[in-house]
Enzyme design. Structure first.
Site, PDB file in Angstrom:
ATOM      1  N   VAL A   1      -1.093   0.018  -3.645  1.00  0.00           N
ATOM      2  CA  VAL A   1      -0.283   1.027  -4.327  1.00  0.00           C
ATOM      3  C   VAL A   1      -0.059   2.079  -3.244  1.00  0.00           C
ATOM      4  O   VAL A   1      -0.934   2.893  -2.969  1.00  0.00           O
ATOM      5  CB  VAL A   1      -0.993   1.597  -5.574  1.00  0.00           C
ATOM      6  CG1 VAL A   1      -0.177   2.716  -6.196  1.00  0.00           C
ATOM      7  CG2 VAL A   1      -1.267   0.485  -6.585  1.00  0.00           C
ATOM      8  N   PRO A   2       1.107   2.034  -2.588  1.00  0.00           N
ATOM      9  CA  PRO A   2       1.287   2.692  -1.288  1.00  0.00           C
ATOM     10  C   PRO A   2       1.452   4.210  -1.312  1.00  0.00           C
ATOM     11  O   PRO A   2       2.501   4.748  -0.968  1.00  0.00           O
ATOM     12  CB  PRO A   2       2.535   2.004  -0.744  1.00  0.00           C
ATOM     13  CG  PRO A   2       3.322   1.672  -1.972  1.00  0.00           C
ATOM     14  CD  PRO A   2       2.294   1.303  -3.008  1.00  0.00           C
ATOM     15  N   CYS A   3       0.379   4.901  -1.636  1.00  0.00           N
ATOM     16  CA  CYS A   3       0.409   6.364  -1.621  1.00  0.00           C
ATOM     17  C   CYS A   3       0.609   6.906  -0.212  1.00  0.00           C
ATOM     18  O   CYS A   3       1.043   8.046  -0.043  1.00  0.00           O
ATOM     19  CB  CYS A   3      -0.851   6.932  -2.263  1.00  0.00           C
ATOM     20  SG  CYS A   3      -2.387   6.272  -1.617  1.00  0.00           S
ATOM     21  N   HIS A   4       0.341   6.097   0.804  1.00  0.00           N
ATOM     22  CA  HIS A   4       0.540   6.536   2.190  1.00  0.00           C
ATOM     23  C   HIS A   4       2.016   6.734   2.519  1.00  0.00           C
ATOM     24  O   HIS A   4       2.339   7.385   3.505  1.00  0.00           O
ATOM     25  CB  HIS A   4      -0.097   5.538   3.164  1.00  0.00           C
ATOM     26  CG  HIS A   4       0.486   4.160   3.114  1.00  0.00           C
ATOM     27  ND1 HIS A   4       0.085   3.230   2.164  1.00  0.00           N
ATOM     28  CD2 HIS A   4       1.434   3.554   3.867  1.00  0.00           C
ATOM     29  CE1 HIS A   4       0.765   2.106   2.357  1.00  0.00           C
ATOM     30  NE2 HIS A   4       1.587   2.283   3.387  1.00  0.00           N
TER      31      HIS A   4
ATOM     32  N   ASN B   1      -1.048  11.417  -6.930  1.00  0.00           N
ATOM     33  CA  ASN B   1      -0.991  10.532  -5.774  1.00  0.00           C
ATOM     34  C   ASN B   1      -2.359  10.469  -5.083  1.00  0.00           C
ATOM     35  O   ASN B   1      -2.826   9.397  -4.701  1.00  0.00           O
ATOM     36  CB  ASN B   1       0.085  11.032  -4.813  1.00  0.00           C
ATOM     37  CG  ASN B   1       0.383  10.078  -3.694  1.00  0.00           C
ATOM     38  OD1 ASN B   1       0.674   8.919  -3.920  1.00  0.00           O
ATOM     39  ND2 ASN B   1       0.327  10.578  -2.470  1.00  0.00           N
TER      40      ASN B   1
END
Length: 155
Positions: A120-123, A111
């Site tokens: 690419v919503p790693c948050h 991640n």
């Protein structure tokens, strides 16, 4: 491009988005490798990010060039399935991927290497207790993105 989080470096490879990096982003390639700023490159990406920041977009549909190991790519694909405004944990992501218990650390490492922030919503991945853990762009930006998606942000 300029954004409420500060400047974002959009990186293109083969006419696809290969990176979205923030200032002082952990795991960001050296800025000089990106070349000169060219706002004509990837106009759809800049437009969609602007719409996202203005609360008009919750998903992205730009072509991606995700370069990483097969495991990293599996994690990054799973990240894209986390709905806007929701979060999951590293452990839950590992379970969804069919990994053994304890694989949350490996998921967290993959991640953290995600080259395409926000899109690419790693948050959207948090610790097992729901608390914020590492984010390549800094915890303040992670919190701002989560707040934004919950409708609480100032931008």
């Amino acid at each position: 491009m300029d954004s409420p989080l500060g400047p974002l470096a959009l990186v293109e490879r083969d006419e696809r988005l290969a990176g979205v990096y923030m200032e002082q982003h952990r795991h960001r390639p050296a800025m000089e490798t990106f070349g000169d700023r060219d706002d004509s490159v990837l106009p759809a990406v800049a437009e969609q990010l602007t719409e996202y920041f203005e609360h008009g977009r919750t998903t992205f549909d730009v072509p991606l060039h995700l370069a990483g190991t097969p495991f990293q790519q599996r994690v990054w694909t799973a990240l894209q399935a986390i709905p806007y405004g929701e979060t999951t944990t590293y452990g839950e992501l590992a379970r969804i991927l069919g990994l053994v218990p304890g694989a949350s650390r490996a998921v967290g490492l993959a991640n953290g290497k995600n080259p395409i922030s926000i899109i690419v919503p790693c948050h959207r991945v948090v610790g097992s207790t729901g608390g914020l853990t590492g984010y390549g762009g800094g915890l303040e930006r992670k919190q701002a993105l989560l707040d934004h998606e919950r409708g609480d942000a100032l931008f």
